[in-house]
Design an enzyme around this catalytic site. Structure first.
Site, short mmCIF file in Angstrom:
data_model
loop_
_atom_site.label_atom_id
_atom_site.label_comp_id
_atom_site.label_asym_id
_atom_site.label_seq_id
_atom_site.Cartn_x
_atom_site.Cartn_y
_atom_site.Cartn_z
N CYS A 168 0.81 -1.23 0.00
CA CYS A 168 0.00 0.00 0.00
C CYS A 168 0.84 1.27 0.00
CB CYS A 168 -0.93 0.01 1.22
SG CYS A 168 -2.12 -1.36 1.23
N HIS A 247 12.38 1.17 5.87
CA HIS A 247 12.19 -0.24 5.54
C HIS A 247 12.75 -1.11 6.68
CE1 HIS A 247 11.67 -3.88 3.32
NE2 HIS A 247 11.43 -3.26 2.17
N HIS A 342 -2.15 19.93 6.53
CA HIS A 342 -3.13 18.91 6.19
C HIS A 342 -2.46 17.54 6.26
CE1 HIS A 342 -5.58 22.23 4.66
NE2 HIS A 342 -4.50 22.64 4.01
N HIS A 346 -3.12 7.16 4.71
CA HIS A 346 -3.54 5.96 4.00
C HIS A 346 -4.76 5.34 4.66
CE1 HIS A 346 -3.70 2.03 2.26
NE2 HIS A 346 -3.27 1.44 3.34
N HIS A 375 -14.83 5.59 3.72
CA HIS A 375 -16.27 5.35 3.65
C HIS A 375 -16.77 5.30 2.20
CE1 HIS A 375 -20.58 6.50 3.85
NE2 HIS A 375 -20.58 5.76 4.94
N ASN A 379 -10.55 0.91 1.02
CA ASN A 379 -9.09 0.83 0.97
C ASN A 379 -8.69 0.42 -0.44
OD1 ASN A 379 -6.38 0.32 1.20
ND2 ASN A 379 -6.54 -1.16 2.87
#
Length: 475
Positions: A168, A247, A342, A346, A375, A379
């Site tokens: 993702c 990572h 802002h 994710h 909503h 995802n």
């Protein structure tokens, strides 16, 4: 004396030339977002909770407990009634996908987004210098990037990168690739194409650690146009300020937190380990350690260091004695709002949004873009960040000079983040391609309560299994 004067003048001129050349080269290494286009699948691919329940019920390997577990996860996920799924789900073929199903899903996405992006910016496919495609769960031959090049007949010298299995967080990785290319080449246009292929990745078993992904991911994608052309900087929307990749693949528990594998009966799925929350927290903290000095003012960094010092001193003074809860030092936290306006989070799930909001002490206003994206679109993996950004733009929140913090997580385990500066005031009326235009006035809704939860609220309770007649009771 004349010779000395000439030599000194030449030396000064040379130094001025080198300085100006250095400044000029720096300007050409900037990375701008010129435009982006999120994908809105057709309404015939819209998924309600009721239809999700019907899909789950088709899995003959699920026992009552696993069925209840998955339904509970869906109704508690924060995902609404208008997300999208691949076409084969509506045909009842999710357990027997073909390679053509996966390719058709991707083709429908990239033709829609790339076409709109090129037309809106009056560009031809041959104008693209760099193409980066990231789709984690599909590795076709020829690659997806090659299929895009073939469809649009791009130039032979286009620089191409095809990323798979990056999870993702792949969008930020793709931007990082483009950023580094821009350091070496001037006057370039780059196209980042980000999505996820759901068609071939339905898990048909009953392992609880693997069925969860069936209910959380939805179809979507985004195409992003980036440039370092100085002549286009005035038309740009955002400028990249910094980017940090973390990572933790060297750590065994982090590496195994999210793994594609076979279950006991040989069915392939994504295993989400119980170590996942801890792995994500570690990666998040380490990422913040690197990026915060780059984006926060010195005063906030000094305040944070001072609070840590006071906390350490209080701990040392309390050693050997009892410390009550009231006496315990408050948790030292850094205030990202001193450098960020802002937060583009994710949409990994309600729990992910809640956890980041708690860790960074964010308000519901800050979390609203991520919650509403979850909503409305669910995802959508690596592309979810761009739907969140689109929500901010559609709500007219973005003003010139504002800074947007993007953060995402991915298998490996990775945490990647970056900060964008808004180059100009963004009026949603200027961008006819904003994916939120058709429904932004409906958001935020008065309630995010899932209607399935209202109808079957007892699913959260321990009831007599005989009352759960899911085999013959319609959803």
């Amino acid at each position: 004396m004349d010779i000395l004067y000439i030599l000194s003048s030449l030396l000064i001129s040379y130094l001025i030339f080198k300085i100006l050349k250095h400044i000029d080269s720096k300007r050409d290494k900037n990375c701008y977002i010129l435009d982006y286009q999120c994908h809105k699948p057709s309404d015939d691919r819209m998924v309600s909770t009721q239809f999700s329940g019907e899909i789950i019920r088709r899995n003959k390997h699920l026992r009552l407990n696993e069925y209840k577990f998955l339904l509970k996860a869906i109704v508690s996920s924060g995902i609404g009634e208008q997300t999208y799924a691949p076409r084969l789900f509506f045909e009842g073929r999710e357990e027997s996908p073909t390679i053509q199903d996966a390719l058709s899903e991707m083709e429908e996405f990239y033709i829609d987004t790339i076409e709109k992006l090129l037309v809106r910016n009056k560009l031809k496919p041959k104008d693209i210098d760099v193409l980066v495609v990231n789709v984690s769960m599909l590795n076709s031959t020829p690659s997806l990037s090659a299929r895009i090049i073939n469809h649009y007949k791009m130039r032979e010298d286009v620089k191409v990168f095809n990323l798979t299995a990056m999870g993702c967080s792949a969008s930020v990785i793709s931007v990082d690739i483009v950023k580094n290319i821009f350091k070496a080449y001037k006057n370039k246009l780059a196209l980042v194409v980000t999505s996820e292929s759901l068609s071939p990745n339905w898990y048909s078993g009953n392992n609880k650690s693997m069925i969860l992904t069936n209910g959380l991911f939805r179809s979507g994608g985004c195409a992003v146009l980036l440039t370092n052309k100085r002549g286009l900087s005035g038309k740009a929307m955002f400028k990249l300020k910094c980017l940090v990749r973390t990572h933790h693949g060297a750590r065994e528990d982090s590496f195994n937190a999210c793994v594609q594998k076979e279950d006991e009966l040989g069915r392939v799925g994504i295993h989400l380990d119980k170590t996942l929350p801890k792995a994500a927290t570690r990666a998040f903290v380490d990422n913040l350690k690197v990026i915060t000095p780059k984006i926060l003012p010195v005063t906030e960094l000094f305040r944070f260091m001072l609070s840590l010092l006071l906390k350490k001193l209080r701990r040392n003074s309390s050693k050997g004695g009892y410390t009550s809860v009231a006496q315990a030092a408050p948790k030292a936290g850094i205030n990202l709002k001193t450098g960020i306006d802002h937060f583009c989070i994710h949409t990994g799930g309600k729990a992910v949004i809640d956890a980041i909001g708690y860790s960074l002490d964010l308000t519901e206003y800050d979390l609203e873009p991520a919650r509403m994206t979850l909503h409305r679109f669910g995802n959508t993996s690596a592309s979810s960040l761009w739907y969140v950004l689109g929500y901010m733009e559609a709500k007219k929140r973005l003003r010139r000079g504002d800074r947007v913090f993007m953060i995402s997580f991915g298998a490996g385990f990775k945490c990647n983040s970056c900060v964008w500066e808004v180059v100009r005031d963004l009026n949603v009326g200027e961008c006819l391609g904003n994916v939120w235009n058709h429904c932004i006035d409906q958001y935020p809704p008065k309630s995010l309560l899932n209607p399935f939860l209202e109808k079957y609220g007892w699913i959260r309770e321990e009831e007599d299994p005989d009352t759960f007649k899911f085999r013959d009771e319609p959803m």
